[in-house]
Design a protein around this motif. Structure first.
Motif, PDB file in Angstrom:
ATOM      1  N   PHE B   3       1.146  -1.151   0.028  1.00 34.41           N
ATOM      2  CA  PHE B   3       0.508   0.103   0.001  1.00 34.41           C
ATOM      3  C   PHE B   3       1.230   1.515   0.031  1.00 34.41           C
ATOM      4  N   ALA B   6       2.676   1.935  -3.087  1.00 31.73           N
ATOM      5  CA  ALA B   6       1.500   2.175  -4.268  1.00 31.73           C
ATOM      6  C   ALA B   6       1.138   3.826  -3.978  1.00 31.73           C
ATOM      7  N   LEU B   7       1.376   4.010  -2.648  1.00 29.43           N
ATOM      8  CA  LEU B   7       0.994   5.696  -2.673  1.00 29.43           C
ATOM      9  C   LEU B   7       2.534   6.193  -2.700  1.00 29.43           C
ATOM     10  N   SER B  10       2.440   6.835  -7.333  1.00 36.55           N
ATOM     11  CA  SER B  10       1.103   7.142  -6.997  1.00 36.55           C
ATOM     12  C   SER B  10       1.292   9.134  -7.429  1.00 36.55           C
ATOM     13  N   VAL B  11       2.520   9.021  -6.312  1.00 40.31           N
ATOM     14  CA  VAL B  11       2.476  10.814  -6.084  1.00 40.31           C
ATOM     15  C   VAL B  11       4.116  10.999  -7.102  1.00 40.31           C
ATOM     16  N   ASP B  76      -6.892  34.910  -8.186  1.00 38.70           N
ATOM     17  CA  ASP B  76      -5.928  35.146  -7.188  1.00 38.70           C
ATOM     18  C   ASP B  76      -4.887  36.166  -7.072  1.00 38.70           C
ATOM     19  N   ARG B  79      -0.593  39.415  -2.926  1.00 37.05           N
ATOM     20  CA  ARG B  79      -0.757  40.425  -2.018  1.00 37.05           C
ATOM     21  C   ARG B  79      -2.042  41.640  -2.063  1.00 37.05           C
ATOM     22  N   PRO B 259      17.968  46.410  -8.581  1.00 37.25           N
ATOM     23  CA  PRO B 259      19.478  47.254  -8.248  1.00 37.25           C
ATOM     24  C   PRO B 259      20.604  47.551  -8.717  1.00 37.25           C
TER      25      PRO B 259
END
Lengths: 140, 291
Positions: B3, B6-7, B10-11, B76, B79, B259
């Protein structure tokens, strides 16, 4: 019962994947949002042992004095964030890192400017905090 | 163990790209102004022969409509900023417009981001609402968000579709204050003799340099004029340190050379005696002494 077990396992799996993915995305967003990270803390016992030498700077002799100046105050240069945008931890910890390894400061005016300013102000007796403030004013 | 593997897989592994032909393809615009980033994500409906669109079944008058398609258009902002003078806090919003037959439309920013276009949100106290002018423009086939006008302190955010163009004035929080009180400016005013120097420190061209205070701003100017900088603002970035702000033909600052160039005034017995100009690499461009 076995079906239910499989179903629960799938749910857990999908839930865990989503959570992991969300955590990664949130981390990435936060990392991107922090346009100006804080200055690094100078590493205890840091030395200039990895700063490029005169021999390694044979192709850019004009920069030898600058690298020598950096070599003289690693504890200061290591407490300054590099603002050129080309640096990524863990390979780059601080401005000092730009003068080590592949010596990207050889080609970067920002790295050069920050170090020259730091060296100049250090010679004037300014503290690390004052040097950081000047760096932030000009390069931040 | 399986498990966990697989996790992890998948990530860690990239997801396969899924192609899909959409009536309203997904688009994004993003613009950074003085460190503030605005991002609009939206599905882009096409008119597809529908003319008019507003005031019809497609978009009815007085409808609370998302200027996009499918999932509500989002805005989105990285600021705090102002849209048409209305404060908008850092964050992500779904965007809606109350479509009017006459007069201004009302822009609605809803903190509930994930909403389908048919969910027309009711008015709530957490929403930000403000009027926006609508111009009549030539026909636009694909709904388009853009930022066609930029200045150092903001710009125009525009939504355009069919013959309607909704314009929102954007005002960001400035990172620098370009003005300087007269009392703070006074020590620097006067005539200077500026001497350039090359990379070896050898002195070069000598010219006159004047510092004045005009319209609340400290300004510098060479005689004869530098062809690029002309008369420029001296924008304070630290005590006795200034960065040149270059003006456009309308007298608006459009670039602060930081600068790239920093003017560092030097004092003798507390009095400003001259200045040095340093470049991005902190090498000297030149030195000035007061006449």
């Amino acid at each position: 019962m076995p079906d239910m077990h499989i179903d629960l396992t799938r749910r857990r799996f999908v839930g865990a994947c989503s959570a992991a993915l969300a955590a990664l995305l949130v981390f990435r967003r936060d990392a991107l949002a922090l346009s100006i990270p804080p200055h690094p803390t100078p590493r205890p016992g840091i030395t200039a042992a990895r700063v490029l030498t005169k021999q390694q700077l044979a192709a850019t002799p004009k920069l030898i004095p600058l690298f020598d100046s950096v070599r003289a105050i690693p504890q200061i240069i290591d407490g300054i964030r590099c603002n050129c945008g080309c640096t990524d931890p863990p390979l780059f910890y601080s401005l000092l890192s730009c003068y080590e390894g592949n010596g990207m400061a050889r080609d970067c005016f920002i790295c050069q400017g920050q170090a020259r300013l730091a060296v100049r102000l250090h010679k004037e007796g300014k503290s690390l905090a004052q040097i950081r403030a000047a760096i932030d004013a000009k390069f931040g | 163990m399986m498990f966990r593997l697989a996790l992890l897989a998948s990530v860690a592994l990239p997801l396969p790209l899924v192609a899909q032909i959409r009536a309203s393809e997904i688009g994004t615009i993003s613009q950074t102004i003085d460190g503030t980033t605005l991002t609009v994500e939206y599905s882009r409906p096409r008119a597809r022969g529908r003319d008019p669109l507003f005031g019809t079944k497609a978009v009815q008058w007085n409808e609370v409509w998302t200027p996009g398609a499918n999932w509500a258009t989002t805005l989105d902002v990285s600021r705090n900023l102002k849209l048409n003078g209305r404060p908008v806090a850092k964050g992500k919003y779904s965007v809606w417009m109350v479509v009017k037959q006459k007069g201004d439309w009302t822009v609605v920013l809803d903190p509930k981001v994930r909403q389908f276009h048919m969910e027309h949100p009711d008015s709530t106290v957490t929403q930000i609402r403000f009027p926006a002018k609508v111009d009549a423009v030539p026909f636009t086939e694909v709904l388009t968000w853009s930022m066609p006008d930029l200045r150092i302190g903001g710009g125009k955010l525009v939504m355009q579709w069919e013959r309607a163009r909704v314009v929102m004035d954007v005002e960001v929080e400035p990172s620098l204050v370009t003005t300087l009180p007269a009392g703070d400016a006074k020590p620097y005013l006067g005539q200077y003799t500026f001497t350039e120097q090359d990379s070896t420190g050898k002195p070069g061209k000598v010219s006159a340099f004047t510092v004045t205070h005009e319209d609340g701003t400290l300004k510098g100017r060479w005689t004869p004029d530098d062809p690029y900088m002309k008369k420029f603002a001296l924008v304070r970035i630290a005590p006795d340190w200034f960065a040149p702000g270059v003006y456009d033909e309308k007298g608006q600052i459009y670039e602060v050379l930081k600068p790239d160039v920093v003017v560092e005034f030097t004092r003798t017995n507390g009095r400003v005696a001259g200045f040095v100009m340093r470049l991005q690499d902190d090498n000297l461009w030149g030195t000035a002494t007061r006449k």
